[in-house]
Design an enzyme around this catalytic site. Structure first.
Site, PDB file in Angstrom:
ATOM      1  N   SER A  13      63.566  44.273  50.514  1.00 51.95           N
ATOM      2  CA  SER A  13      63.497  45.400  49.674  1.00 51.95           C
ATOM      3  C   SER A  13      63.408  46.573  50.150  1.00 51.95           C
ATOM      4  CB  SER A  13      62.876  45.410  48.365  1.00 51.95           C
ATOM      5  OG  SER A  13      62.746  46.505  47.472  1.00 51.95           O
ATOM      6  N   GLY A  17      58.035  51.158  45.537  1.00 59.42           N
ATOM      7  CA  GLY A  17      57.092  50.888  44.537  1.00 59.42           C
ATOM      8  C   GLY A  17      57.126  49.047  44.411  1.00 59.42           C
ATOM      9  N   ASP A  74      65.447  41.120  41.981  1.00 58.56           N
ATOM     10  CA  ASP A  74      66.496  42.077  41.114  1.00 58.56           C
ATOM     11  C   ASP A  74      65.966  41.884  39.795  1.00 58.56           C
ATOM     12  OD1 ASP A  74      68.752  43.358  41.682  1.00 58.56           O
ATOM     13  OD2 ASP A  74      69.586  42.124  39.863  1.00 58.56           O
ATOM     14  N   LYS A 183      48.657  45.708  34.883  1.00 58.36           N
ATOM     15  CA  LYS A 183      50.082  45.238  34.587  1.00 58.36           C
ATOM     16  C   LYS A 183      50.480  43.854  35.021  1.00 58.36           C
ATOM     17  CE  LYS A 183      54.599  46.840  36.297  1.00 58.36           C
ATOM     18  NZ  LYS A 183      55.087  47.907  37.098  1.00 58.36           N
TER      19      LYS A 183
END
Length: 213
Positions: A13, A17, A74, A183
């Protein structure tokens, strides 16, 4: 597919983030984590029609470029009132400058046009699919989803992407208002369940392939 017994793993990636979140999830496992951005690997065009297809495309492209095990993710926001949009095109809605404030406004405008004003009319989910690809061409897929609804205006600055407008089911805060550990909601060896879509996908990967920390 064999497990990952230490060594180097490439996160396929360039999204800082996302890289940060995956690093946090991998931290307990003793792997040396580098990103496609660190290695200056090219970003393949995401031409797949599903989260699985795009995750595979990114993972395999990274393996071919660097010759190391690669983990690609993804993910996207699926909004029921918008017939599943933005879905696999979630990043594209933010444009080349990754302007998610603009993307969130666009989603809100479209929802208002649909008359989606109550929480029951504003339901959706985050979806994440991880693909772990190895040098021998083998690959494994791990999917995670979290249900919730969209809020407006956006709240919080701790997440990234669409986090500030997504409030997970059973919570009064958005992902944008949650610290990373809240989270994720899961660490290997603990009893708590994972909260985020990425953590839920990662839990499946960790239990199947990674050595215990």
């Amino acid at each position: 597919m064999t497990g990952l017994n230490g060594g180097k793993l490439v996160v396929a990636s360039h999204n800082q983030g996302k890289i940060r979140e995956i690093r946090e999830l991998l931290e307990p496992f003793g792997l040396e984590v580098v990103s496609a951005a660190d290695l200056d690997l090219p970003e393949p065009e995401e031409t797949g029609s599903t989260f699985e297809a795009n995750a595979e495309l990114k993972a395999m492209a990274a393996v071919e470029a660097c010759g190391l095990p690669c983990l690609a993710d993804d993910s996207g926001l699926v909004v029921d009132a918008l017939d599943g949009q933005p879905g696999i095109h979630s990043a594209r809605w933010a444009g080349p400058d990754r302007d998610f404030a603009m993307a969130m406004r666009n989603i809100e405008e479209k929802m208002q046009q649909k008359g989606a004003v109550s929480p029951k009319q504003r339901t959706g989910r985050f979806v994440a699919v991880m693909c772990l690809a190895q040098q021998d061409g083998s690959k494994e897929f791990f999917r995670g989803e979290v249900e919730g609804h969209l809020v407006w205006p956006p709240r919080g600055s701790k997440g990234f992407g669409y986090d500030p407008v997504f409030q997970p089911e059973g919570y009064n805060t958005t992902f944008g208002e949650m610290a990373g550990e809240d989270k994720h909601g899961w660490q290997h060896g603990q009893d708590s369940s994972p909260l985020s879509h990425r953590a839920r996908a990662f839990e499946k990967l960790a239990l199947a392939l990674l050595p215990k920390p």
